[in-house]
Write an enzyme that holds these catalytic residues in place. Sequence first.
Site, PDB file in Angstrom:
ATOM      1  N   ASP A  51      15.947  72.774  46.999  1.00 10.29           N
ATOM      2  CA  ASP A  51      15.671  73.471  45.739  1.00 10.29           C
ATOM      3  C   ASP A  51      16.898  73.306  44.741  1.00 10.29           C
ATOM      4  O   ASP A  51      17.715  74.257  44.461  1.00 10.29           O
ATOM      5  CB  ASP A  51      15.900  74.999  46.263  1.00 10.29           C
ATOM      6  CG  ASP A  51      14.873  75.360  47.389  1.00 10.29           C
ATOM      7  OD1 ASP A  51      13.566  74.997  47.040  1.00 10.29           O
ATOM      8  OD2 ASP A  51      15.277  75.940  48.305  1.00 10.29           O
ATOM      9  N   GLU A 226       5.707  79.205  44.194  1.00  9.27           N
ATOM     10  CA  GLU A 226       7.129  79.624  44.333  1.00  9.27           C
ATOM     11  C   GLU A 226       7.747  78.795  43.664  1.00  9.27           C
ATOM     12  O   GLU A 226       7.219  77.943  42.616  1.00  9.27           O
ATOM     13  CB  GLU A 226       7.537  79.747  45.579  1.00  9.27           C
ATOM     14  CG  GLU A 226       7.518  78.379  46.486  1.00  9.27           C
ATOM     15  CD  GLU A 226       8.003  78.417  47.784  1.00  9.27           C
ATOM     16  OE1 GLU A 226       7.743  79.457  48.276  1.00  9.27           O
ATOM     17  OE2 GLU A 226       8.387  77.261  48.626  1.00  9.27           O
TER      18      GLU A 226
END
Length: 345
Positions: A51, A226
């Site tokens: 991420d 997401e």
Amino acid sequence: MAPVKLLLPLIGVLAVLFQSTSARVSTVTRAVSTYPDSLPLSGALRPSIHDPSEIVKSPDGKTFLLYGTGKGIRIRTSKDMVHWEDAGLVFPDGTQPKATFDWTAGDKILWAPSVSYHDGKFHLYYSASKSGSDKGAIFYATSQTGLSGSWTDKGMVISSGGTGYICIDASLAIDLSGNVHLVFGSQMSGIYLLEINRKTGLAKNAKNPRSGLKHLAELGGVPNTEASYLFKYAGWWWLFNSWGSCCSGPASDYNVRVARSRSIYGPFKDKSGKPSLQGGGTLILASHAASNGQVRYSGTGGQSVFKHNGRPMIIYHYSGLNVSDYLIGLNYLDFSSGWPVVVAK
């Protein structure tokens, strides 16, 4: 010499094998040419940067900083955005805000940092949650330098639990009027926008941050959405999301989708005109083979988008050797067609 009647079947078999081989080569070629390789990166790429945040510059402009999911949030620095050094943790051992442990079940791993520099300091938004739980919280911290151990905890921004959405994967967006927004959310009922008080860095309605949320994107039959990121470019707000499975190692099918709107509040639509609130999203990056023919970019996603020397860039992670091993990819984005295309240079 073998009789002709024996050679003919042999020739037929060879022809079939040749056609089959050609088809396989063609398939690999198509996989290779679908998306470009990442720009070359080296140095401290492990432990994994999962991420990845935006790449930001130090106040003196001499150092690039990158942050990623991990115990205490991992930091990498670079002088050229190619070779990266391990620069420690946002929160070294013993300094992680105690309130985060209520959301991670005691785990020190903090998720999906988003970092920006404005108003004379670095701003960090990150998530505390546990896989498989609908409980999550987004926290905020600031720093003058962006370096390890320099961060000051400013508290929790918003939380979830029985809300129909999960408070994770936040990223900051500032509109042309200077208003600050936080886009967040995953799975369940999709992606949301929260107004932020620019002075405090917390929710504009601090007493009830869940009030006034703007719903930007919905699953619409997609198994997961997401890692949302809002990016203003060419007169549009671009909403980037990751769909699919992020964390299954080489079997991950994470992919990057995008939709756009003239307003930060939406409505967002993909290239075909399908609204994000109905599961719309144009595919711009997915698992693919590298130019050398090896299938190695598996589960591309968890992206952030930023500008470097005026050009849009996308940074993302992809699966390495196993479910806990991830590497980062970095590419330019070309908007000349009206929609972002991942390019090599």
